[in-house]
Design a protein around this motif. Structure first.
Motif, short mmCIF file in Angstrom:
data_model
loop_
_atom_site.label_atom_id
_atom_site.label_comp_id
_atom_site.label_asym_id
_atom_site.label_seq_id
_atom_site.Cartn_x
_atom_site.Cartn_y
_atom_site.Cartn_z
N VAL A 143 0.79 -1.26 -0.07
CA VAL A 143 -0.09 -0.08 0.16
C VAL A 143 0.83 1.21 -0.20
O VAL A 143 0.52 2.15 -0.76
N THR A 190 -4.21 -3.16 -5.82
CA THR A 190 -3.34 -2.60 -4.57
C THR A 190 -3.87 -3.28 -3.44
O THR A 190 -3.06 -3.83 -2.62
N TYR A 191 -4.88 -3.81 -3.59
CA TYR A 191 -5.80 -4.32 -2.33
C TYR A 191 -5.98 -5.94 -2.69
O TYR A 191 -6.31 -6.73 -1.75
#
Length: 104
Positions: free
Chosen positions: A39, A57-58
């Protein structure tokens, strides 16, 4: 520290459980450090802070989190589904079926 090896088989099962718990906490720490780093790198690219709206990103945290949850369940969760009690009940059930079949 007392010598717990003299306590018998309970010592070894407790030692195994402690090793499982430690393994989960190590897994959790690695999960946290790696995902915080992902992150942070995604947020600060090209010398500029970006919005964190990219799904990629997640995705690592999400899918790895599923695995982490499964690990947590195996260490701390109830083992009703396929735990030791289930195995023993199933063995008894199959033995009873076999015994009844032989009597018929």
């Amino acid at each position: 520290m007392e010598n717990y090896k003299q306590e018998g088989p309970g010592y070894w099962s407790a030692k195994k459980k402690v090793k499982e718990i430690k393994g989960f906490y190590v897994h959790l720490l690695v999960y946290l450090f790696v995902n915080i780093a992902i992150v942070a790198v995604a947020a600060y690219q090209d010398g500029d802070w970006h919005a964190l709206d990219d799904i990629w990103t997640y995705s690592t945290a999400f899918f790895w989190g599923i695995g982490l949850f499964a690990h947590w369940l195996s260490v701390f969760g109830p083992n009703k589904l396929f735990g030791k009690d289930w195995e023993e009940r199933k063995v008894r059930e199959l033995m009873d079926k076999e015994k009844n079949r032989n009597w018929e």
